[in-house]
Design a protein around this motif. Structure first.
Motif, PDB file in Angstrom:
ATOM      1  N   LYS A   1       0.774  -1.161  -0.025  1.00 35.01           N
ATOM      2  CA  LYS A   1      -0.136   0.105   0.066  1.00 35.01           C
ATOM      3  C   LYS A   1       0.970   1.284  -0.124  1.00 35.01           C
ATOM      4  O   LYS A   1       1.989   1.185   0.455  1.00 35.01           O
TER       5      LYS A   1
ATOM      6  N   GLU B   1      -7.438   5.805   7.847  1.00 34.14           N
ATOM      7  CA  GLU B   1      -8.030   4.444   7.176  1.00 34.14           C
ATOM      8  C   GLU B   1      -6.869   3.422   6.947  1.00 34.14           C
ATOM      9  O   GLU B   1      -7.318   2.279   7.108  1.00 34.14           O
TER      10      GLU B   1
ATOM     11  N   GLU C   1      -7.268  -0.170   8.518  1.00 34.92           N
ATOM     12  CA  GLU C   1      -7.153  -1.371   7.741  1.00 34.92           C
ATOM     13  C   GLU C   1      -5.993  -2.397   8.182  1.00 34.92           C
ATOM     14  O   GLU C   1      -6.142  -3.625   8.226  1.00 34.92           O
TER      15      GLU C   1
ATOM     16  N   GLU D   1      -7.105  -4.322  11.320  1.00 37.70           N
ATOM     17  CA  GLU D   1      -8.273  -5.112  11.242  1.00 37.70           C
ATOM     18  C   GLU D   1      -7.827  -6.264  10.235  1.00 37.70           C
ATOM     19  O   GLU D   1      -8.249  -7.446  10.585  1.00 37.70           O
ATOM     20  N   LYS D   2      -7.157  -5.997   9.356  1.00 33.31           N
ATOM     21  CA  LYS D   2      -6.764  -7.241   8.339  1.00 33.31           C
ATOM     22  C   LYS D   2      -5.310  -7.658   8.627  1.00 33.31           C
ATOM     23  O   LYS D   2      -4.876  -8.829   7.920  1.00 33.31           O
TER      24      LYS D   2
END
Length: 71
Positions: A40, A53, A57, A60-61
């Motif tokens: 990313k 954001e 992410e 969470e992932k």
């Protein structure tokens, strides 16, 4: 161990960092194929601003993150 984990590879946009992260992703694929990598690009200019954001992410992932700070 990173076996079966997800590692985010974060490109800050600093000169050469994208190329390095591509090489790092290829190294993971070759030497640790069970590790899922997600590349990313951090939005904004290198070293400045937040990216809530993106960090959410990753929380969470992901299981780990590598943040590229120099090219």
């Amino acid at each position: 161990s990173l076996d079966n984990k997800t590692v985010y590879l974060i490109d800050t946009g600093f000169g050469g960092s994208s190329r390095f992260m591509i090489q790092l992703q290829q190294c993971f694929a070759k030497t640790m194929p069970s590790v899922k990598t997600v590349r990313k690009r951090k939005p904004g200019v290198p070293f400045m601003g937040s990216a809530p954001e993106l960090w959410n992410e990753i929380k969470e992932k992901g299981d780990a993150a590598i943040l590229e700070v120099a090219g």
